[in-house]
Design a protein around this motif. Sequence first.
Motif, mmCIF file in Angstrom:
data_model
loop_
_atom_site.group_PDB
_atom_site.id
_atom_site.type_symbol
_atom_site.label_atom_id
_atom_site.label_comp_id
_atom_site.label_asym_id
_atom_site.label_seq_id
_atom_site.Cartn_x
_atom_site.Cartn_y
_atom_site.Cartn_z
ATOM 1 N N ARG A 222 31.498 44.202 42.147
ATOM 2 C CA ARG A 222 32.770 43.779 42.744
ATOM 3 C C ARG A 222 33.758 44.920 42.669
ATOM 4 N N LYS B 118 37.399 30.398 36.038
ATOM 5 C CA LYS B 118 37.217 30.051 37.440
ATOM 6 C C LYS B 118 38.497 29.369 37.905
ATOM 7 N N ARG C 68 35.747 32.788 41.483
ATOM 8 C CA ARG C 68 35.420 33.382 40.204
ATOM 9 C C ARG C 68 35.133 34.850 40.410
ATOM 10 N N PRO C 69 35.495 35.750 39.548
ATOM 11 C CA PRO C 69 36.298 35.532 38.339
ATOM 12 C C PRO C 69 37.783 35.447 38.659
ATOM 13 N N SER C 70 38.566 35.063 37.663
ATOM 14 C CA SER C 70 40.011 34.923 37.821
ATOM 15 C C SER C 70 40.708 36.153 37.229
ATOM 16 N N SER C 71 41.952 36.372 37.627
ATOM 17 C CA SER C 71 42.758 37.424 36.996
ATOM 18 C C SER C 71 44.225 37.036 37.107
ATOM 19 N N SER D 168 36.963 44.861 44.269
ATOM 20 C CA SER D 168 38.287 44.278 44.079
ATOM 21 C C SER D 168 38.157 42.769 43.935
ATOM 22 N N VAL D 169 38.586 42.265 42.799
ATOM 23 C CA VAL D 169 38.509 40.828 42.539
ATOM 24 C C VAL D 169 39.449 40.072 43.481
ATOM 25 N N ASP E 244 38.027 39.896 47.054
ATOM 26 C CA ASP E 244 36.923 38.935 47.054
ATOM 27 C C ASP E 244 37.467 37.508 47.105
ATOM 28 N N CYS E 245 38.490 37.242 46.302
ATOM 29 C CA CYS E 245 39.129 35.930 46.234
ATOM 30 C C CYS E 245 39.726 35.530 47.584
ATOM 31 N N ALA F 265 35.341 34.913 32.384
ATOM 32 C CA ALA F 265 36.467 35.404 33.179
ATOM 33 C C ALA F 265 37.183 34.278 33.916
#
Length: 130
Positions: free
Chosen positions: A3, A60, A28-31, A5-6, A9-10, A58
């Motif tokens: 991944r 959800k 998933r994952p969260s930030s 960039s989270v 992706d989100c 990480a």
Amino acid sequence: MVRMSVLADCLKTITNAEKRGKRQVLIRPSSKVIVKFLQCMQQHGYIGEFEIVDDHRANKIVIELTGRLNKCGVISPRFDVPVDDIEKWIVNLLPSRQFGHIVLSTTYGIMTHEEARRKKTGGKILGFFY
């Protein structure tokens, strides 16, 4: 696959679920950045409630979709945007002046371009939604 960039992706997952007509979507994952971005979207009514599920990794996020979102995306690299340049970005990214929001990361936290203008601050551009 790795991944990059989270956040990207989100937002892509949310857009795809919205296009398919789904009622909710699992991220998933969260930030922290994702949570703040989602709060901006929620304040303006583009998504419904979202719930952070702790899985001791990480985390959800389960998001309720309302069907109001047309597109959301990330701007990479995160360009610097001074206050007087916000207008140029609005013209380039958003379909019209009446709706849509650009999300900026400022020294006062993550906020939409309207809030940043009110506080007279620039920042780094994260993404957009409309």
